[in-house]
Design a protein around this motif. Structure first.
Motif, PDB file in Angstrom:
ATOM      1  N   THR A 144       0.833  -1.205   0.000  1.00 48.28           N
ATOM      2  CA  THR A 144       0.000   0.000   0.000  1.00 48.28           C
ATOM      3  C   THR A 144       0.866   1.253   0.000  1.00 48.28           C
ATOM      4  N   ASN A 145       1.882   1.278   0.850  1.00 45.85           N
ATOM      5  CA  ASN A 145       2.796   2.424   0.896  1.00 45.85           C
ATOM      6  C   ASN A 145       3.524   2.594  -0.431  1.00 45.85           C
ATOM      7  N   TYR A 146       3.904   1.472  -1.011  1.00 48.14           N
ATOM      8  CA  TYR A 146       4.616   1.510  -2.289  1.00 48.14           C
ATOM      9  C   TYR A 146       3.743   2.100  -3.393  1.00 48.14           C
ATOM     10  N   LEU A 147       2.489   1.688  -3.461  1.00 41.96           N
ATOM     11  CA  LEU A 147       1.589   2.222  -4.487  1.00 41.96           C
ATOM     12  C   LEU A 147       1.402   3.725  -4.323  1.00 41.96           C
ATOM     13  N   GLN A 148       1.300   4.183  -3.092  1.00 41.76           N
ATOM     14  CA  GLN A 148       1.168   5.620  -2.844  1.00 41.76           C
ATOM     15  C   GLN A 148       2.410   6.371  -3.302  1.00 41.76           C
ATOM     16  N   ALA A 149       3.590   5.806  -3.038  1.00 41.09           N
ATOM     17  CA  ALA A 149       4.838   6.448  -3.464  1.00 41.09           C
ATOM     18  C   ALA A 149       4.941   6.486  -4.980  1.00 41.09           C
ATOM     19  N   ALA A 150       4.611   5.367  -5.632  1.00 44.99           N
ATOM     20  CA  ALA A 150       4.678   5.306  -7.090  1.00 44.99           C
ATOM     21  C   ALA A 150       3.715   6.302  -7.723  1.00 44.99           C
ATOM     22  N   THR A 151       2.529   6.439  -7.158  1.00 45.67           N
ATOM     23  CA  THR A 151       1.552   7.403  -7.662  1.00 45.67           C
ATOM     24  C   THR A 151       2.101   8.820  -7.565  1.00 45.67           C
ATOM     25  N   ALA A 152       2.708   9.147  -6.432  1.00 52.68           N
ATOM     26  CA  ALA A 152       3.292  10.481  -6.244  1.00 52.68           C
ATOM     27  C   ALA A 152       4.409  10.737  -7.244  1.00 52.68           C
ATOM     28  N   VAL A 153       5.256   9.738  -7.464  1.00 49.71           N
ATOM     29  CA  VAL A 153       6.372   9.885  -8.403  1.00 49.71           C
ATOM     30  C   VAL A 153       5.866  10.154  -9.814  1.00 49.71           C
ATOM     31  N   HIS A 154       4.844   9.430 -10.248  1.00 52.61           N
ATOM     32  CA  HIS A 154       4.354   9.612 -11.615  1.00 52.61           C
ATOM     33  C   HIS A 154       3.614  10.933 -11.793  1.00 52.61           C
ATOM     34  N   GLU A 155       2.981  11.402 -10.756  1.00 53.45           N
ATOM     35  CA  GLU A 155       2.381  12.732 -10.829  1.00 53.45           C
ATOM     36  C   GLU A 155       3.466  13.797 -10.948  1.00 53.45           C
ATOM     37  N   CYS A 156       4.566  13.618 -10.227  1.00 54.52           N
ATOM     38  CA  CYS A 156       5.689  14.555 -10.314  1.00 54.52           C
ATOM     39  C   CYS A 156       6.337  14.511 -11.704  1.00 54.52           C
ATOM     40  N   LEU A 157       6.582  13.317 -12.212  1.00 58.26           N
ATOM     41  CA  LEU A 157       7.205  13.188 -13.529  1.00 58.26           C
ATOM     42  C   LEU A 157       6.392  13.912 -14.596  1.00 58.26           C
ATOM     43  N   PHE A 158       5.083  13.722 -14.551  1.00 59.75           N
ATOM     44  CA  PHE A 158       4.236  14.338 -15.564  1.00 59.75           C
ATOM     45  C   PHE A 158       4.225  15.863 -15.427  1.00 59.75           C
ATOM     46  N   ALA A 159       4.113  16.358 -14.194  1.00 58.67           N
ATOM     47  CA  ALA A 159       4.113  17.807 -13.971  1.00 58.67           C
ATOM     48  C   ALA A 159       5.451  18.423 -14.391  1.00 58.67           C
ATOM     49  N   MET A 160       6.545  17.722 -14.163  1.00 58.64           N
ATOM     50  CA  MET A 160       7.862  18.232 -14.542  1.00 58.64           C
ATOM     51  C   MET A 160       8.032  18.229 -16.058  1.00 58.64           C
ATOM     52  N   ARG A 161       7.512  17.202 -16.704  1.00 64.24           N
ATOM     53  CA  ARG A 161       7.548  17.180 -18.173  1.00 64.24           C
ATOM     54  C   ARG A 161       6.769  18.349 -18.752  1.00 64.24           C
ATOM     55  N   LYS A 162       5.591  18.599 -18.193  1.00 64.58           N
ATOM     56  CA  LYS A 162       4.764  19.700 -18.677  1.00 64.58           C
ATOM     57  C   LYS A 162       5.482  21.036 -18.471  1.00 64.58           C
ATOM     58  N   ASP A 163       6.133  21.188 -17.333  1.00 64.27           N
ATOM     59  CA  ASP A 163       6.827  22.439 -17.033  1.00 64.27           C
ATOM     60  C   ASP A 163       7.949  22.693 -18.031  1.00 64.27           C
ATOM     61  N   ALA A 164       8.642  21.627 -18.431  1.00 64.49           N
ATOM     62  CA  ALA A 164       9.770  21.770 -19.368  1.00 64.49           C
ATOM     63  C   ALA A 164       9.333  21.728 -20.828  1.00 64.49           C
ATOM     64  N   GLY A 165       8.078  21.352 -21.077  1.00 65.48           N
ATOM     65  CA  GLY A 165       7.614  21.238 -22.458  1.00 65.48           C
ATOM     66  C   GLY A 165       8.067  19.963 -23.135  1.00 65.48           C
ATOM     67  N   ILE A 166       8.236  18.894 -22.372  1.00 68.79           N
ATOM     68  CA  ILE A 166       8.616  17.595 -22.924  1.00 68.79           C
ATOM     69  C   ILE A 166       7.345  16.851 -23.305  1.00 68.79           C
ATOM     70  N   ARG A 167       7.214  16.524 -24.579  1.00 67.04           N
ATOM     71  CA  ARG A 167       6.012  15.860 -25.068  1.00 67.04           C
ATOM     72  C   ARG A 167       6.342  14.508 -25.679  1.00 67.04           C
ATOM     73  N   PHE A 168       5.561  13.512 -25.322  1.00 63.95           N
ATOM     74  CA  PHE A 168       5.684  12.177 -25.896  1.00 63.95           C
ATOM     75  C   PHE A 168       4.539  11.928 -26.870  1.00 63.95           C
ATOM     76  N   GLU A 169       4.698  10.924 -27.712  1.00 67.18           N
ATOM     77  CA  GLU A 169       3.632  10.605 -28.664  1.00 67.18           C
ATOM     78  C   GLU A 169       2.336  10.199 -27.970  1.00 67.18           C
ATOM     79  N   VAL A 170       2.461   9.671 -26.770  1.00 65.30           N
ATOM     80  CA  VAL A 170       1.263   9.248 -26.035  1.00 65.30           C
ATOM     81  C   VAL A 170       0.478  10.442 -25.482  1.00 65.30           C
ATOM     82  N   ASP A 171       1.082  11.628 -25.472  1.00 67.20           N
ATOM     83  CA  ASP A 171       0.422  12.823 -24.938  1.00 67.20           C
ATOM     84  C   ASP A 171      -0.578  13.376 -25.958  1.00 67.20           C
ATOM     85  N   HIS A 172      -1.760  13.717 -25.471  1.00 69.35           N
ATOM     86  CA  HIS A 172      -2.775  14.296 -26.339  1.00 69.35           C
ATOM     87  C   HIS A 172      -3.339  15.595 -25.780  1.00 69.35           C
TER      88      HIS A 172
END
Length: 326
Positions: free
Chosen positions: A297-325
């Motif tokens: 349970t703790n691990y899933l919460q940490a992984a969720t937080a990490v992926h939210e951070c990764l996405f927000a950081m990508r958006k801030d830098a303007g990094i776009r992947f083909e999967v982004d719409h």
């Protein structure tokens, strides 16, 4: 013994198998690849391993858990079909390209009564428990976490090719490949940040070669740096009201030295594992055996937080992947 299947025939899969075998908890049973020749090359050092080029046949085999190390953008679909086949899943980092993909996989895993793990190895290191316990009586003032390693694929990139690790199609870049470790270290020690930012040196396809950013907490910030076209030997530092804790890195840690404000030093007792992926393999096995539900349970919460951070950081830098719409 957990029957292990492999999707993805790169070097990292061999390393996970080494760790899995060292743990004594897994038996390599099957390998899937798009071509038989690739599966044969991968499995030649192992015995009694079934080889598959058909996904349905592979997922129908007698397997308990599947380790997925295909290109980043393929992780989601590979993990999804494995979960639907009621197999436990270990997905190499980054497990997904976008946070909603992670949320969908977690939901599907719960519905099909299987477990899903992201193989971010440093989160499971015992060293972080030692460090966390040491910091309990100290006020955190900030930290600097760096992971930058010159990529073996830089030559191909400079010659005009686009390796997967630098591809927007395959969700590549420094943040996703190495920066994820700095985020897991921060979330493991300090929890989820309130906000994040990231700037990067980028390719024409927007994928980052290297970058730096901040994880913003109520009373401090964690500076992070990730790089694939540079190599850093900087240690990690955690600043407190009583002194500075210096680590030799943010993954596979072997040294932690605290320098007090008085100048005195104290070395923490760190026992480095026999293999850099051993502790995560052991942690996954404990959960799969049913005796570490809180850890999961703790691990899933940490992984969720990490992926939210990764996405927000990508958006801030303007990094776009083909999967982004969006």
């Amino acid at each position: 013994m957990l029957q292990l299947g492999i999707i993805g025939t790169g070097t990292i899969s061999h390393e996970f198998i080494k760790a899995a075998q060292l743990s004594g908890e897994y038996q390599l049973t099957a390998v899937y690849s798009r071509t038989l020749s690739s599966a044969e090359r991968f499995a030649r050092d192992y015995q009694n391993v079934a080889l598959y080029t058909d996904t349905i046949e592979f997922l129908s085999a007698d397997l308990d858990v599947i380790y997925i190390a295909s290109p980043n953008s393929l992780h989601f679909n590979h993990a999804k079909v494995a979960i639907l086949a009621r197999k436990h899943v270990i997905v190499e980092k980054p497990a997904v390209s976008r946070p909603e993909e992670w949320q969908e996989l977690v939901k599907l895993a719960a519905e099909h009564q299987v477990y899903i793990f992201e193989a971010a190895r440093n989160y499971h290191e015992a060293a972080f428990t030692v460090i966390q316990n040491f910091l309990k009586d100290k006020k955190i003032w900030g930290a600097n976490f760096t992971y930058a390693k010159y990529s073996s694929k830089m030559g191909a990139l400079l010659s005009g090719q686009e390796p997967n690790v630098f591809s927007a199609k395959f969700s590549g870049g420094a943040l996703m490949d190495l920066g994820v470790y700095t985020l897991y270290a921060a979330v493991r020690l300090f929890g989820a940040p309130q906000n994040v930012c990231y700037t990067a040196q980028q390719l024409p396809n927007s994928v980052d070669l290297n970058g730096s950013g901040s994880l913003i907490y109520p009373d401090f910030q964690v500076r992070i740096q990730a790089g694939k076209n540079i190599h850093s030997q900087l240690p990690a530092e955690i600043y407190t009201d009583q002194g500075t804790l210096t680590l030799d890195g943010i993954e596979f840690i072997r040294s932690a030295i605290f320098q007090k404000l008085t100048g005195e030093t104290e070395s923490l007792t760190i026992h480095q594992a026999e293999h850099q992926m051993l502790e995560e393999a052991q942690a996954f096995a404990r959960v799969l055996k049913g005796d570490q539900e809180e850890l999961y349970t703790n691990y899933l919460q940490a992984a969720t937080a990490v992926h939210e951070c990764l996405f927000a950081m990508r958006k801030d830098a303007g990094i776009r992947f083909e999967v982004d719409h969006d």
